[in-house]
Design a protein around this motif. Structure first.
Motif, mmCIF file in Angstrom:
data_model
loop_
_atom_site.group_PDB
_atom_site.id
_atom_site.type_symbol
_atom_site.label_atom_id
_atom_site.label_comp_id
_atom_site.label_asym_id
_atom_site.label_seq_id
_atom_site.Cartn_x
_atom_site.Cartn_y
_atom_site.Cartn_z
ATOM 1 N N VAL A 395 0.840 -1.200 0.000
ATOM 2 C CA VAL A 395 0.000 0.000 0.000
ATOM 3 C C VAL A 395 0.881 1.258 0.000
ATOM 4 C CG1 VAL A 395 -1.855 1.238 1.181
ATOM 5 C CG2 VAL A 395 -1.826 -1.260 1.196
ATOM 6 N N MET A 396 1.957 1.229 0.777
ATOM 7 C CA MET A 396 2.872 2.378 0.830
ATOM 8 C C MET A 396 3.380 2.722 -0.568
ATOM 9 S SD MET A 396 6.548 2.536 2.820
ATOM 10 C CE MET A 396 7.347 1.309 1.764
ATOM 11 N N LYS A 397 3.779 1.695 -1.345
ATOM 12 C CA LYS A 397 4.328 1.927 -2.683
ATOM 13 C C LYS A 397 3.266 2.533 -3.596
ATOM 14 C CE LYS A 397 6.547 -0.571 -6.511
ATOM 15 N NZ LYS A 397 5.522 -0.630 -7.544
ATOM 16 N N ARG A 398 2.057 1.956 -3.546
ATOM 17 C CA ARG A 398 0.993 2.470 -4.412
ATOM 18 C C ARG A 398 0.569 3.875 -3.980
ATOM 19 N NH1 ARG A 398 0.778 0.443 -9.396
ATOM 20 N NH2 ARG A 398 0.512 -1.809 -9.447
ATOM 21 N N LEU A 399 0.595 4.155 -2.679
ATOM 22 C CA LEU A 399 0.291 5.515 -2.218
ATOM 23 C C LEU A 399 1.337 6.493 -2.748
ATOM 24 C CD1 LEU A 399 -0.776 4.951 1.511
ATOM 25 C CD2 LEU A 399 -2.179 6.048 -0.245
ATOM 26 N N TYR A 400 2.579 6.073 -2.681
ATOM 27 C CA TYR A 400 3.668 6.949 -3.153
ATOM 28 C C TYR A 400 3.463 7.298 -4.625
ATOM 29 C CZ TYR A 400 8.378 8.512 -4.368
ATOM 30 O OH TYR A 400 9.440 9.245 -4.826
ATOM 31 N N GLU A 401 3.169 6.268 -5.422
ATOM 32 C CA GLU A 401 2.931 6.524 -6.857
ATOM 33 C C GLU A 401 1.746 7.471 -7.047
ATOM 34 O OE1 GLU A 401 4.403 2.049 -8.115
ATOM 35 O OE2 GLU A 401 2.288 2.576 -8.308
ATOM 36 N N ASN A 402 0.815 7.421 -6.083
ATOM 37 C CA ASN A 402 -0.411 8.206 -6.215
ATOM 38 C C ASN A 402 -0.377 9.496 -5.378
ATOM 39 O OD1 ASN A 402 -2.889 8.359 -7.516
ATOM 40 N ND2 ASN A 402 -3.999 7.579 -5.757
ATOM 41 N N GLY A 403 0.832 9.947 -5.013
ATOM 42 C CA GLY A 403 0.968 11.268 -4.394
ATOM 43 C C GLY A 403 0.714 11.344 -2.896
ATOM 44 N N VAL A 404 0.949 10.230 -2.187
ATOM 45 C CA VAL A 404 0.776 10.249 -0.722
ATOM 46 C C VAL A 404 1.969 9.540 -0.071
ATOM 47 C CG1 VAL A 404 -0.645 9.484 1.235
ATOM 48 C CG2 VAL A 404 -1.748 10.188 -0.898
ATOM 49 N N TRP A 405 2.504 10.119 0.980
ATOM 50 C CA TRP A 405 3.584 9.459 1.700
ATOM 51 C C TRP A 405 3.084 8.998 3.075
ATOM 52 C CZ3 TRP A 405 6.913 6.245 2.709
ATOM 53 C CH2 TRP A 405 7.760 6.302 3.819
ATOM 54 N N ALA A 406 2.974 7.667 3.231
ATOM 55 C CA ALA A 406 2.617 7.046 4.520
ATOM 56 C C ALA A 406 3.515 5.831 4.675
ATOM 57 C CB ALA A 406 1.153 6.625 4.536
ATOM 58 N N ILE A 407 3.878 5.491 5.898
ATOM 59 C CA ILE A 407 4.880 4.437 6.109
ATOM 60 C C ILE A 407 4.253 3.197 6.771
ATOM 61 C CG2 ILE A 407 5.633 5.172 8.425
ATOM 62 C CD1 ILE A 407 8.549 4.748 7.441
ATOM 63 N N PHE A 408 4.813 2.040 6.433
ATOM 64 C CA PHE A 408 4.410 0.793 7.100
ATOM 65 C C PHE A 408 4.925 0.815 8.542
ATOM 66 C CE2 PHE A 408 8.509 -1.339 7.409
ATOM 67 C CZ PHE A 408 9.260 -0.651 6.471
ATOM 68 N N SER A 409 4.350 -0.025 9.396
ATOM 69 C CA SER A 409 4.809 -0.105 10.783
ATOM 70 C C SER A 409 6.019 -1.030 10.835
ATOM 71 C CB SER A 409 3.709 -0.672 11.685
ATOM 72 O OG SER A 409 2.527 0.058 11.509
ATOM 73 N N THR A 410 7.124 -0.521 11.312
ATOM 74 C CA THR A 410 8.382 -1.281 11.274
ATOM 75 C C THR A 410 8.245 -2.636 11.962
ATOM 76 O OG1 THR A 410 9.547 0.816 11.361
ATOM 77 C CG2 THR A 410 10.854 -1.129 11.825
ATOM 78 N N LEU A 411 7.537 -2.692 13.090
ATOM 79 C CA LEU A 411 7.470 -3.941 13.841
ATOM 80 C C LEU A 411 6.224 -4.762 13.523
ATOM 81 C CD1 LEU A 411 8.899 -2.639 17.244
ATOM 82 C CD2 LEU A 411 10.113 -3.865 15.433
ATOM 83 N N ASP A 412 5.416 -4.304 12.564
ATOM 84 C CA ASP A 412 4.300 -5.095 12.028
ATOM 85 C C ASP A 412 3.945 -4.558 10.644
ATOM 86 O OD1 ASP A 412 2.116 -6.546 11.333
ATOM 87 O OD2 ASP A 412 0.938 -6.100 13.125
ATOM 88 N N PRO A 413 4.673 -5.003 9.606
ATOM 89 C CA PRO A 413 4.479 -4.436 8.257
ATOM 90 C C PRO A 413 3.137 -4.784 7.621
ATOM 91 C CG PRO A 413 6.549 -5.678 8.415
ATOM 92 C CD PRO A 413 5.750 -6.000 9.641
ATOM 93 N N GLY A 414 2.279 -5.500 8.347
ATOM 94 C CA GLY A 414 0.917 -5.700 7.862
ATOM 95 C C GLY A 414 0.041 -4.484 8.132
ATOM 96 N N VAL A 415 0.562 -3.533 8.899
ATOM 97 C CA VAL A 415 -0.236 -2.371 9.307
ATOM 98 C C VAL A 415 0.420 -1.083 8.799
ATOM 99 C CG1 VAL A 415 -1.222 -1.117 11.281
ATOM 100 C CG2 VAL A 415 -0.946 -3.601 11.397
ATOM 101 N N LEU A 416 -0.384 -0.258 8.154
ATOM 102 C CA LEU A 416 0.094 1.040 7.661
ATOM 103 C C LEU A 416 -0.155 2.106 8.718
ATOM 104 C CD1 LEU A 416 1.078 2.391 4.825
ATOM 105 C CD2 LEU A 416 -1.270 3.294 4.792
ATOM 106 N N GLN A 417 0.865 2.886 9.026
ATOM 107 C CA GLN A 417 0.661 4.042 9.900
ATOM 108 C C GLN A 417 0.056 5.163 9.059
ATOM 109 O OE1 GLN A 417 4.312 5.209 11.779
ATOM 110 N NE2 GLN A 417 4.349 3.448 13.132
ATOM 111 N N TYR A 418 -1.041 5.681 9.528
ATOM 112 C CA TYR A 418 -1.782 6.687 8.746
ATOM 113 C C TYR A 418 -2.022 7.855 9.702
ATOM 114 C CZ TYR A 418 -5.168 7.875 4.991
ATOM 115 O OH TYR A 418 -5.860 8.439 3.934
ATOM 116 N N LYS A 419 -1.240 8.910 9.525
ATOM 117 C CA LYS A 419 -1.197 9.957 10.550
ATOM 118 C C LYS A 419 -1.405 11.343 9.953
ATOM 119 C CE LYS A 419 2.868 8.157 11.644
ATOM 120 N NZ LYS A 419 4.115 7.705 12.261
#
Ligand SMILES: Cc1ncc(COP(=O)(O)O)c(C=O)c1O
Length: 453
Positions: A395-419
């Motif tokens: 999701v992070m990669k597709r968001l980046y391509e689509n003009g949004v920067w959000a990062i995965f959770s380092t200790l659980d990459p199944g969850v996107l941090q959305y802040k």
């Protein structure tokens, strides 16, 4: 001009030199992840890559940019301060450090004094409102300073050890408190073992949301402090179960340990209250803030403590020293940040925006229930759960391509941090939701096609 000092012929050259002189593994990681971002210009909630690509920033560096990048009011305050002050001399009483300490004490969870009508002292700070209070009658009355979150956590842990004359520290498995000496030992072992900085005999980790495990860890009465992120950020913002944090505080009181609230990511109105721990009816013995308190303009971190938890300050005031801790320009940035954050209209907007995201994200989730499997939300602290162990990276990669920067959770990459930021406009919320919807759909197709991450 700054441009002349940092110029590069091309992004490719810059990335190559970044690998050569800065951090080879991290630079390559971002290239391989499909996020070859080199941030150039930044304004409000937008960041611009050196090649001009615009991104909405929903990472905010963990809340550092809660008020947006280069918030004009914070810039003006720091610019004005630079005509008179610099970092200052950490040995002496200082106008800026003292003013910030007073403002923090008056806005702390369980603060005994409420602000008079029209604001605090000469700072015009409005009353931040409803702290339910707690067991410590006098609340958090002393402030200590660092330059980053990890240093502040170290100060908190040292203070607790001094106050209790005990050595052991209990934290939560998958916790993240920074990478300095004591803080890294309190966090997930991934970061401690590499540098032989783990100290299993002094630092115990218990599962989150498990009061029985906490009780077992404290029962021996040899624990100085329990340190808890109010919502563990790097673990993907799993929400504390109702009553869990209050239960931990009670156990601390029963077994003679202090409760340290790490509010580096959850404080400063992100949950719709100035300090998230207030929502749990807990007044901690020590509270740590960093990141956003800097206004994103000048590094500073703070530790608020009760009189007894900060006892070393009356015994030997030279016991903790930090040349840059409480740097005066950082204190000015923090005073302005606190003043903006405490405005009643900012609080109302956070509640409104949080509702917009609840509705918008639920609508997206309903389209992909097997892929977008859950939403963890407390105000503008959000973790988006995906049905693949590395789902948030797709999701992070597709968001980046689509003009949004959000990062995965380092200790659980199944969850996107959305802040999202606390000053986000309704129209930018809508745009963000639209872009998020597209990215989540594309990432699902990537996973279905078996794309490797
Ligand atoms: C909850 C929490 N505590 C402490 C820290 C450490 O802060 P810093 O990176 O400023 O040392 C972080 C950083 O991400 C954090 O998320």
């Amino acid at each position: 001009m700054a441009e002349e000092l940092i110029a590069f012929a091309s992004k490719q050259e810059m990335l190559a030199k970044s690998k050569q002189f800065w951090n080879p593994d991290k630079t390559q990681f971002w290239i391989d992840s499909g996020v070859p971002l080199v941030i150039d210009r930044r304004e409000g909630y937008y960041i611009y890559d050196v090649e001009g690509k615009r991104l909405i920033d929903v990472h905010l560096n963990g809340g550092t940019y809660n008020l947006g990048h280069r918030n004009p009011e914070v810039v003006a305050a720091v610019t004005a301060a630079m005509q008179r002050f610099d970092i200052g001399n950490h040995h002496f009483p200082s106008l800026a450090r003292t003013a910030l300490a007073e403002a923090l004490v008056k806005t702390a969870p369980g603060a005994p004094e409420r602000a008079p009508q029209g604001g605090f002292g000469g700072m015009g700070l409005p009353d931040p409102g409803g702290s339910p209070g707690g067991s410590s009658p006098r609340g958090l009355t002393k402030v200590m300073y660092g330059s980053g979150g990890g240093e502040a956590v170290d100060i908190a842990l040292k203070s607790a050890r001094h106050a209790t004359k005990k050595r052991r520290i209990v934290s939560v498995a998958k916790a993240y408190h920074g990478h300095t000496g004591l803080a890294v030992a309190a966090g997930d072992e991934r970061f401690a073992t590499l540098f032989l900085a783990d100290r299993p005999e002094e630092f115990s980790h218990v599962p989150f949301n498990d009061l029985a495990a906490m009780e077992a860890a404290l029962r021996g009465r040899d624990v100085a402090a329990v340190i808890m992120e109010t919502i563990p950020a790097t673990y993907g913002f799993p929400l504390p179960a109702p009553g869990y944090l209050a239960g931990v505080k009670k156990l601390c009181e029963r077994f003679g340990a202090l409760y340290i609230a790490d509010e580096v990511q959850t404080g400063l109105m992100r949950t719709g209250e100035l300090w998230a721990i207030s929502k749990h009816g807990v007044t901690p013995d020590i509270l740590v803030s960093g990141k956003g308190i800097s206004g994103g303009m000048y590094p500073v971190s703070v530790v608020l403590a009760t009189e007894s938890a900060a006892g070393w300050l009356t015994e030997d005031g030279f016991a903790h020293m930090s040349t840059f801790g409480g740097a005066e320009l950082g204190c000015v940035a923090a005073l302005k940040t606190l003043e903006i954050t405490c405005r009643p209209e900012v609080r109302s907007m956070v509640h409104y925006i949080a509702d917009v995201f609840t509705t918008g994200l639920s609508r997206i989730q309903a389209q992909y229930p097997d892929w977008f499997t859950g939403i963890r939300q407390d105000g503008l602290v959000m973790g988006l759960e995906f049905g693949h162990p590395q789902g948030a990276k797709f999701v992070m990669k597709r968001l980046y391509e689509n003009g949004v920067w959000a990062i995965f959770s380092t200790l659980d990459p199944g969850v996107l941090q959305y802040k999202p930021g606390i000053l986000l406009t309704p129209s930018l919320c809508e745009e963000l939701l639209e872009r998020t919807e597209v990215a989540i759909g594309k990432a699902r197709d990537d996973v279905a096609r078996g794309v490797r991450r």
